[in-house]
Motif scaffolding. Sequence first.
Motif, short mmCIF file in Angstrom:
data_model
loop_
_atom_site.label_atom_id
_atom_site.label_comp_id
_atom_site.label_asym_id
_atom_site.label_seq_id
_atom_site.Cartn_x
_atom_site.Cartn_y
_atom_site.Cartn_z
N THR A 32 58.86 0.87 74.49
CA THR A 32 58.31 2.22 74.33
C THR A 32 59.08 3.00 73.28
OG1 THR A 32 59.66 3.00 76.17
CG2 THR A 32 57.37 2.37 76.67
N ALA A 33 60.34 2.71 73.10
CA ALA A 33 61.11 3.41 72.08
C ALA A 33 60.64 3.02 70.69
CB ALA A 33 62.60 3.11 72.24
N LEU A 34 60.22 1.79 70.51
CA LEU A 34 59.74 1.35 69.21
C LEU A 34 58.42 2.01 68.83
CD1 LEU A 34 60.53 -2.47 69.41
CD2 LEU A 34 61.76 -0.72 68.12
N LYS A 35 57.59 2.36 69.81
CA LYS A 35 56.28 2.94 69.54
C LYS A 35 56.32 4.45 69.36
CE LYS A 35 53.81 -0.69 71.93
NZ LYS A 35 52.93 -1.04 73.03
N LYS A 36 57.44 5.08 69.60
CA LYS A 36 57.53 6.53 69.51
C LYS A 36 57.44 6.96 68.04
CE LYS A 36 60.36 10.42 70.86
NZ LYS A 36 61.59 10.86 71.47
N LYS A 37 56.51 7.90 67.76
CA LYS A 37 56.32 8.39 66.40
C LYS A 37 57.16 9.64 66.19
CE LYS A 37 51.68 6.65 65.78
NZ LYS A 37 50.34 6.98 65.30
N VAL A 38 57.64 9.80 64.97
CA VAL A 38 58.42 10.98 64.62
C VAL A 38 57.55 11.86 63.73
CG1 VAL A 38 60.50 11.83 63.49
CG2 VAL A 38 60.57 9.69 64.78
N TRP A 39 57.14 13.00 64.25
CA TRP A 39 56.31 13.93 63.51
C TRP A 39 57.18 14.97 62.84
CZ3 TRP A 39 51.10 13.65 62.84
CH2 TRP A 39 50.43 12.69 63.60
N LYS A 40 56.86 15.25 61.57
CA LYS A 40 57.57 16.29 60.82
C LYS A 40 56.55 17.17 60.13
CE LYS A 40 61.64 13.49 59.84
NZ LYS A 40 62.46 12.88 58.81
N SER A 63 52.03 7.98 58.88
CA SER A 63 50.91 7.05 59.02
C SER A 63 49.63 7.83 59.30
CB SER A 63 51.16 6.02 60.12
OG SER A 63 51.22 6.63 61.37
N THR A 64 49.77 9.02 59.84
CA THR A 64 48.67 9.93 60.13
C THR A 64 49.09 11.31 59.66
OG1 THR A 64 48.17 8.64 62.10
CG2 THR A 64 47.16 10.81 61.96
N ALA A 65 48.12 12.13 59.25
CA ALA A 65 48.47 13.48 58.79
C ALA A 65 47.40 14.48 59.24
CB ALA A 65 48.59 13.50 57.27
#
Length: 119
Positions: A32-40, A63-65
């Motif tokens: 689950t830690a690998l799948k966590k996305k970092v949004w900025k 990867s998404t905006a």
Amino acid sequence: MKTRIFLIAVLFAVTTAFYPAAPAASSVKSGTALKKKVWKNYCGNISAGCNGNIEVKIASDLSTAYLLGLTVNGVPLSFSTVSISPVAGSPGVFAVNVNYTCNGVLTNYTGGAYTAVCP
């Protein structure tokens, strides 16, 4: 009575033999830690004008905006996003297609947004 207990034990052993093994707790946590996305939030400009530079604010995990806002000199513009996507291999660069209203005129902008992480 002994026969019933024996049959229940055999039935239990036969049915549970085909269950997959449960994953270890450590592998579940690391997965689950690998799948966590970092949004900025990214701030920058687009090469369009409306009585000044149009500033953009974009939320992205690269990867998404999502287009959060368009402003001119701090005044928000009315807009609707047609499409937005990060440009692969260029962090902070986004391909933007947006309709916005400037001085009562609906205008379409299709092009790049060059940004940096917002302060």
